[in-house]
Design an enzyme around this catalytic site. Structure first.
Site, PDB file in Angstrom:
ATOM      1  N   GLY A  16     -13.260  42.811  21.281  1.00  0.00           N
ATOM      2  CA  GLY A  16     -13.664  42.312  20.030  1.00  0.00           C
ATOM      3  C   GLY A  16     -13.319  42.956  18.620  1.00  0.00           C
ATOM      4  O   GLY A  16     -13.888  43.096  17.858  1.00  0.00           O
ATOM      5  N   TYR A 154     -26.691  31.710  22.804  1.00  0.00           N
ATOM      6  CA  TYR A 154     -26.480  33.146  22.257  1.00  0.00           C
ATOM      7  C   TYR A 154     -27.639  33.862  22.856  1.00  0.00           C
ATOM      8  O   TYR A 154     -27.293  35.092  23.168  1.00  0.00           O
ATOM      9  CB  TYR A 154     -26.207  32.961  20.750  1.00  0.00           C
ATOM     10  CG  TYR A 154     -26.022  34.142  20.154  1.00  0.00           C
ATOM     11  CD1 TYR A 154     -24.854  34.909  20.123  1.00  0.00           C
ATOM     12  CD2 TYR A 154     -27.104  34.953  19.557  1.00  0.00           C
ATOM     13  CE1 TYR A 154     -24.386  36.218  19.588  1.00  0.00           C
ATOM     14  CE2 TYR A 154     -26.809  36.238  19.023  1.00  0.00           C
ATOM     15  CZ  TYR A 154     -25.548  36.865  19.133  1.00  0.00           C
ATOM     16  OH  TYR A 154     -25.332  38.248  18.757  1.00  0.00           O
ATOM     17  N   ALA A 155     -28.942  33.748  22.362  1.00  0.00           N
ATOM     18  CA  ALA A 155     -30.145  34.404  22.632  1.00  0.00           C
ATOM     19  C   ALA A 155     -30.163  34.852  24.033  1.00  0.00           C
ATOM     20  O   ALA A 155     -30.673  35.907  24.539  1.00  0.00           O
ATOM     21  CB  ALA A 155     -31.492  33.858  22.104  1.00  0.00           C
ATOM     22  N   LYS A 158     -27.603  37.260  25.229  1.00  0.00           N
ATOM     23  CA  LYS A 158     -28.035  38.518  24.677  1.00  0.00           C
ATOM     24  C   LYS A 158     -29.188  39.262  25.339  1.00  0.00           C
ATOM     25  O   LYS A 158     -29.261  40.296  25.595  1.00  0.00           O
ATOM     26  CB  LYS A 158     -28.026  38.628  23.185  1.00  0.00           C
ATOM     27  CG  LYS A 158     -26.856  38.482  22.357  1.00  0.00           C
ATOM     28  CD  LYS A 158     -25.929  39.193  22.800  1.00  0.00           C
ATOM     29  CE  LYS A 158     -24.633  39.032  22.059  1.00  0.00           C
ATOM     30  NZ  LYS A 158     -23.272  39.761  22.098  1.00  0.00           N
ATOM     31  N   ILE A 186     -26.006  40.885   9.933  1.00  0.00           N
ATOM     32  CA  ILE A 186     -24.951  41.916   9.478  1.00  0.00           C
ATOM     33  C   ILE A 186     -23.927  40.913   8.627  1.00  0.00           C
ATOM     34  O   ILE A 186     -23.579  40.082   9.064  1.00  0.00           O
ATOM     35  CB  ILE A 186     -24.279  42.734  10.529  1.00  0.00           C
ATOM     36  CG1 ILE A 186     -25.401  43.313  11.601  1.00  0.00           C
ATOM     37  CG2 ILE A 186     -23.348  43.687  10.063  1.00  0.00           C
ATOM     38  CD1 ILE A 186     -26.207  44.518  10.797  1.00  0.00           C
TER      39      ILE A 186
END
Length: 247
Positions: A16, A154-155, A158, A186
């Site tokens: 990434g 996504y959660a 993660k 961010i």
């Protein structure tokens, strides 16, 4: 040379690498003396990052979930910097918006493939090549701790990264340390749509009353790789301005 960290002679493997946070990690570690192995799917942007660093850097354009690309990165790193990797940071990830009921099988698998399966493949391949005293820093998220509306895939990915981090800390210690960073909001291209839709509400719940910067996450990653964090493993550090405070 960055006064806070000295990674001279150390080697970082980073996926990434063209993302907002990935670029800052690459720059900080390079400024701190490290050799850098970059991976990213975007060949043009990857070359831009490699060219900016110029020396002590190699790059492999390829899918970070593909075993072949991972093996090529490891081979190129060994040929360029010698055997052994000191730091592995899987920073590749995606953040599409979709409710659970609207998430099709293809999208679910895509998120899991990039955010979770790719991390598993990268770590399984690289851990045997890591030097004693090395460090892994995974990317979790505030979403992995408290969930995220319309980002359940996504959660879930993660949350799995958090469990993987703790499990690996048991398996590879004392040779290696394994920690995670859990960023909040961010300021990067990946969260532009989220900021546009919910930015004001999120800022009102953030004690520091601003969004984070990619460089602020990069410095925490560097800390976790440094000797300053030598007695830390299996932990997740939150970088979110107080938006979420773990108990």
């Amino acid at each position: 040379m960055n006064a806070r960290f000295d990674f001279t002679g150390k080697t970082l493997l980073l996926t990434g690498a063209t993302g907002g946070i990935g670029r800052q990690i690459a720059a900080l570690f390079h400024q701190s003396g490290a050799n850098i192995i970059l991976m990213d799917l975007d060949a043009a942007q990857l070359e831009s990052v490699r060219a900016q660093l110029a020396v002590r850097v190699v790059a492999v354009a390829g899918d970070a979930t593909a075993s072949e690309a991972i093996q090529e990165a490891l081979r190129l790193g060994s040929a360029s910097f010698g055997e052994g990797i000191d730091f592995v940071v899987p920073a590749a990830g995606i953040y599409p918006e979709s409710s659970i009921l609207d998430t099709g099988e293809d999208l679910w698998r895509k998120v899991m493939s990039i955010n979770l399966d790719g991390v598993y493949r990268l770590l399984q391949a690289s851990i045997p090549r890591m030097n004693d005293g090395g460090a892994i820093v995974n990317f979790a998220s505030v979403a992995g701790h408290r969930g995220s509306k319309n980002h359940g895939h996504y959660a879930a990915s993660k949350g799995a990264i958090l469990a993987l981090t703790r499990s690996l800390a048991h398996e590879v210690g004392p040779k290696l340390r394994v920690n995670a960073v859990s960023p909040g909001t961010i300021r990067t291209p990946m969260v532009e749509s989220l900021v546009a839709a919910k930015g004001a509400a999120m800022l009102s719940e953030t004690p520091l009353a601003r969004y984070g910067e990619a460089a602020e996450v990069a410095s925490v990653v560097a800390f976790l790789c440094s000797d300053a964090a030598s007695f830390m493993t299996g932990e997740a550090l939150h970088v979110n301005g107080g938006l979420f405070m773990a108990g």
